[in-house]
Enzyme design. Structure first.
Site, PDB file in Angstrom:
ATOM      1  CG  LEU A 116      -2.036  -0.990   1.311  1.00 31.14           C
ATOM      2  CD1 LEU A 116      -2.785  -0.867   2.633  1.00 31.14           C
ATOM      3  CD2 LEU A 116      -3.004  -0.831   0.151  1.00 31.14           C
ATOM      4  CG  ASP A 117       0.585   4.124  -3.088  1.00 26.35           C
ATOM      5  OD1 ASP A 117       1.362   3.252  -3.495  1.00 26.35           O
ATOM      6  OD2 ASP A 117      -0.295   4.668  -3.794  1.00 26.35           O
ATOM      7  CE1 TYR A 118       5.765   7.544   4.863  1.00 26.19           C
ATOM      8  CE2 TYR A 118       4.776   9.557   3.982  1.00 26.19           C
ATOM      9  CZ  TYR A 118       5.535   8.908   4.944  1.00 26.19           C
ATOM     10  OH  TYR A 118       6.067   9.614   5.986  1.00 26.19           O
ATOM     11  CE  LYS A 132      -2.637   7.319  -3.562  1.00 29.03           C
ATOM     12  NZ  LYS A 132      -1.382   6.895  -2.999  1.00 29.03           N
TER      13      LYS A 132
END
Ligand code: URA
Length: 246
Positions: free
Chosen positions: A104-106, A192
């Protein structure tokens, strides 16, 4: 395959490499019934009988399956050269050497799985398994029916057209709107980029489902072990996926 003893002990999830070295030096480890205190010794997990504190290592190996509710501001990695917080910081009391299943992204929060079971992780991440991951995403403005249908038909990204995604409207929030999105691919920043490519910005992104697993009420930053039922459901989903592919 012969490997250093401390590596075998660490891989079995019994101790860190450093702790394994101490166990060896302290005479707690036997190879083929002989105590080994030398650190350079190599052994083979299949061919040699390796015991730690009198227990054969194979019987001590235990696979663990963990669900974390990842907060924003954590890197999905086992270390970060920039010394930002990493997801395994939140699992500090887990003895086994677990790794995250996917990323998962930051700035993305939500359901992140961990295991020390390389086989299951490999199957879950295999694109052919088509395991849907479900997210809640908050975007600026509202999508019209033309934009909604693009999620189903596929959106052209720099690394190719996306596979059909599922999209469900949840509610309006002033000048923003909340959507449930499910995808089975796992490309970098995929959701995104999908919204960006049709002219929208995602402000919040949270993963709430991984195949049959649901995040539920697990608090942010907390983890829990998967139940037997959840593991069975996960394996069933994988088997089903394999049958469909045949
Ligand atoms: N899609 C994204 O854009 N980010 C994530 O972290 C996961 C899916």
């Amino acid at each position: 395959m012969k490997e250093r003893l401390q590596k075998i002990i660490a891989k079995a999830g019994l101790a860190s490499r450093r702790e394994a070295e101490i166990l060896i030096s302290d005479g707690m480890v036997r190879v083929n019934d002989k105590i080994v205190t030398e650190l350079g010794i190599k052994a083979d997990l299949i061919e040699d009988k390796i015991e730690v504190k009198g227990e054969p290592i194979t019987s001590l190996e235990k696979n663990v399956y963990i669900m974390l509710n990842k907060p924003k501001g954590y890197i999905t990695a086992l270390k970060d050269p920039q010394r930002r917080p990493i997801v395994t910081d939140l699992l500090s009391d887990i003895k086994q050497r677990v790794f995250p299943i996917g990323r998962l992204d930051y700035d993305t929060e939500g359901l992140l799985l961990f295991t020390n079971d390389g086989d299951l992780a490999h199957c879950l991440l295999h694109p052919g398994s088509r395991i849907f991951k479900t997210y809640l995403g908050e975007i600026d403005g509202m999508l019209n029916s033309g934009k909604i249908s693009r999620f189903k038909s596929g959106i052209e990204l720099s690394d190719g057209i996306t596979a059909p995604a599922k999209l469900e409207f949840i509610r309006r929030k002033k000048n923003r709107s909340l959507w449930k999105i499910s995808i089975y691919e796992g490309r970098k920043r995929q959701i995104k980029r999908m919204f960006e490519s049709i002219g929208y910005t995602i402000y919040e992104l949270k993963r709430i489902g991984f195949g049959p697993l649901e995040l539920g009420r697990l608090a942010t930053g907390k983890y829990r072990f998967l139940t037997d039922r959840e593991l069975k459901d996960l394996n069933k989903t994988l088997k089903l996926a394999q049958t469909v592919r045949i």
